[in-house]
Design a protein around this motif. Structure first.
Motif, mmCIF file in Angstrom:
data_model
loop_
_atom_site.group_PDB
_atom_site.id
_atom_site.type_symbol
_atom_site.label_atom_id
_atom_site.label_comp_id
_atom_site.label_asym_id
_atom_site.label_seq_id
_atom_site.Cartn_x
_atom_site.Cartn_y
_atom_site.Cartn_z
ATOM 1 N N ALA A 22 -13.418 12.858 92.048
ATOM 2 C CA ALA A 22 -13.416 13.360 93.416
ATOM 3 C C ALA A 22 -14.159 14.691 93.511
ATOM 4 C CB ALA A 22 -11.975 13.521 93.911
ATOM 5 N N VAL A 43 -6.853 13.251 98.457
ATOM 6 C CA VAL A 43 -7.973 12.412 98.021
ATOM 7 C C VAL A 43 -7.583 11.578 96.806
ATOM 8 C CG1 VAL A 43 -10.254 12.500 96.937
ATOM 9 C CG2 VAL A 43 -9.800 13.840 99.001
ATOM 10 N N GLU A 44 -6.955 12.190 95.835
ATOM 11 C CA GLU A 44 -6.581 11.469 94.618
ATOM 12 C C GLU A 44 -5.527 10.409 94.905
ATOM 13 O OE1 GLU A 44 -5.497 14.595 91.953
ATOM 14 O OE2 GLU A 44 -7.580 15.060 91.404
ATOM 15 N N SER A 47 -7.242 7.556 96.871
ATOM 16 C CA SER A 47 -8.278 6.895 96.060
ATOM 17 C C SER A 47 -7.708 5.831 95.134
ATOM 18 C CB SER A 47 -9.037 7.942 95.229
ATOM 19 O OG SER A 47 -9.775 8.807 96.071
#
Length: 626
Positions: A22, A43-44, A47
């Motif tokens: 990322a 985000v992680e 994802s």
């Protein structure tokens, strides 16, 4: 290369070890060195297949929270956005950094739509923007099933709240996404939500198992300022001239008529002002919005129909010339100022008539008693913010469940209001209302009651014989404006209420405590306007002469590039990036790496031109002007 398998919320995910991280995508595509706040965790989480509900203030970087996962996951990220008029610019901003983005909406012709659909089915898109109205149709859902969806991002998720300030019925159908695509992660994002709206988002979008990320709602760069109305257009003009001259700004009003007249007044006084409301032709609204996004120094006078999703980073002020209906609406609208993090002002003027008008609108609103009570609670919270003697930011953040300390950057912190004992004036007013009702079965609005208290001999007073009342003239020690402040603060405190079509004033259950002397009524003294501060300043204010000249040269170059491409200037580069270039003075394209906002694609597209501007400035004669 082998793959590693895991599960998030019961969803099986595949993580390829050699896939970019990322942070690598953040740097290579968007040109940033590090995430802010909860961005990396969000985000992680998304994802690897996790669902998320994200509450993050305007300008906090919500879009990266779904854009980067869309680039990391196989397939196309579907972004549900109510902002049809802005989709083109949103997509252009992504294309400018090398992201394969498109949109589908009613503005496109058949050939254009079919080309986008083919690209999606072929797996050639990273992101696809769709309006909720389109996504609610069975035809669109079947179309999406022909391709691979990497995630669903539901932007402006507060629109799902039925009693919220931006309710959109089509958002209610988005809960079905969980059933139709059970293995696709969903992320709902909004910049404003009370605890109740937050719960409603999770419930209505079937995000009960989602991880929740709630950032601070604080926008420390915004100075909150609230003044009493007194010839509001002149007050607004003075504010813009002294603190917003030459800056982009938004002025909000409740009615179309007020919007039109205010824009006309500002133009007549030399301000580049444009009107925007839902009654204008679609082509005119598009023209106004385009000028605001693409030109510097334009002021928009608008109803709340304008502004949601506006990405213009350099809006230096947001002004309200009518009282907003709720703190949520006020917070979201003021949040459109200072998205670039630079000092900005949220200025609000309100008066007694605003309160009376909104109470009447609530009484006449459709819906059941519970709905009207909810609207009243929204207004009460807004009045509490306006009338507080404490820090406005503390009051505002507490509304969203966040505790804070005095900010030092709002009007009540800069010039603390004086507090006086308003018990006796309150008793005089309440006693007048009681006597008129008991002795004559009459009710009146604030203006006539103030005339009685101040002993003002009007034709109406003489006709009604109100100069014979025991309270006639007993309030002559206060001015008309001071009495209006008393009435306004009693209404805010629930010690007065309005009644009927004409907004007559009546006592409440709590009024008896004041009349009996068992309740003290502290009031704030009306203060003069806060003198000009550094809340609004040019982007280059802290640069020395040479750096400032280079910065302006870079802005001129950017304006030409943006005009040639037909996009807003900020899509080329934001002011913050140009300031960084002016300070770094790169002499080669390679030296642009690491400057915030310049990713791989923009470095390739604009790098040589940027370096050429820097080089030309270095060879130009040095100005001796300050």
């Amino acid at each position: 290369m082998s793959a590693e398998t895991g599960r998030v919320q019961g969803v099986e995910t595949t993580i390829t070890p050699d896939a970019p991280t990322a942070r690598e995508v953040l740097h290579r595509v968007f040109g940033y060195e590090s995430f802010r706040g909860d961005q990396q965790a969000i985000v992680e989480h998304v994802s690897v297949g996790g669902d998320a509900v994200v509450l993050m203030p305007t300008g906090g970087g919500k879009s990266l929270c779904y854009q980067i996962p869309s680039l990391l996951r196989p397939g196309t990220g579907i972004v549900v956005s109510p902002l049809i008029a802005l989709m083109h610019d949103q997509v252009e901003a992504l294309r400018a950094v090398g992201v394969r983005a498109e949109f589908l909406n009613s503005t496109q012709g058949r050939d254009e739509r079919e080309a986008v659909e083919r690209a999606y089915v072929a797996g050639e898109l990273d992101l696809l923007y769709i309006a909720p109205e389109r996504l609610s149709s069975e035809q669109t859902k079947r179309f999406l099933e022909r391709g691979r969806v990497s995630l669903f991002a539901i932007d402006e998720a507060h629109c799902v709240s039925q009693w919220g300030h931006d309710f959109r019925p089509d958002y209610l159908a988005l809960g079905e996404l969980a059933e139709r695509w059970p293995d696709v992660p969903r992320i709902a994002l909004t910049a404003t939500a009370t605890a109740a709206t937050h719960r409603e988002i999770a419930e209505r979008l079937s995000l009960g198992g989602a991880r929740h990320f709630v950032s601070s709602f604080d926008r420390p760069n915004i100075q909150y300022r609230i003044v009493s109305k007194n010839e509001v257009r002149k007050q607004l003009l003075e504010f813009i001239r002294t603190e917003g001259s030459g800056s982009a700004g938004i002025v909000y009003a409740l009615s179309r008529n007020t919007v039109e007249k205010t824009a006309e007044f500002l133009r007549a006084n030399g301000i580049d002002a444009l009107a925007y409301h839902a009654g204008l032709e679609a082509s005119e609204r598009a023209r106004v919005q385009s000028r605001f996004l693409r030109e510097d120094g334009v002021v928009i006078v608008a109803t709340i129909a304008f502004g949601m999703g506006i990405d213009k980073p350099d809006v230096r002020f947001v002004a309200h010339i009518d009282l907003p209906k709720s703190v949520e609406g006020y917070y979201q609208e003021t949040g459109r100022a200072g998205r670039d993090g630079e000092p900005s002002v949220a200025w609000l003027a309100y008066g007694l008539n605003d309160v009376v008008q909104q109470r009447r609108m609530i009484d006449e609103s459709p819906g059941d008693l519970a709905h009207r009570r909810r609207l009243s609670a929204h207004l009460d919270a807004m009045l509490a913010l306006c009338e507080t003697v404490d820090c406005r930011r503390v009051n505002l953040l507490r509304y969203f469940g966040e505790e804070s300390t005095p900010c030092g950057n709002c009007d009540t912190c800069i010039v603390p209001p004086e507090v006086w004992d308003g018990t006796v004036p309150a008793q005089k007013l309440l006693s007048t209302i009681v006597r008129l009702k008991r002795e004559r079965n009459q009710q009146f609005g604030a203006g006539h009651l103030i005339d009685i208290l101040r002993g003002t001999e009007t034709q109406r007073v003489r006709q009604q014989g109100h100069d014979a009342l025991a309270t006639w003239g007993i309030g002559a020690d206060l001015t008309d404006q001071q009495w209006r402040s008393v009435v306004r603060q009693l209404l805010a405190a629930g010690l007065l209420a309005t009644h009927g079509e004409y907004g007559t004033l009546v006592i409440t259950e709590a009024s008896g405590e004041v009349l009996s002397g068992s309740r003290v009524v502290p009031m704030r003294t009306e203060t003069a306007r806060v003198t000009r501060s550094k809340a609004v300043r040019p982007a280059a204010a802290d640069l020395d002469v040479a750096d400032r000249e280079l910065f302006e040269a870079l802005r001129s170059w950017r304006a030409e590039e943006a005009k040639a491409a037909g996009v807003p200037a900020y899509i080329v580069f934001g002011d913050a990036t140009l300031r960084a270039v002016a300070l770094a003075r790169p002499r080669s394209v390679a030296e642009l790496d690491g400057i915030s906002g310049i990713g791989e694609k923009k470095r390739a597209s604009f790098g040589e031109a940027l370096v050429a501007v820097v080089d030309a400035h270095a060879r130009a004669p040095v100005s001796d002007s300050d």
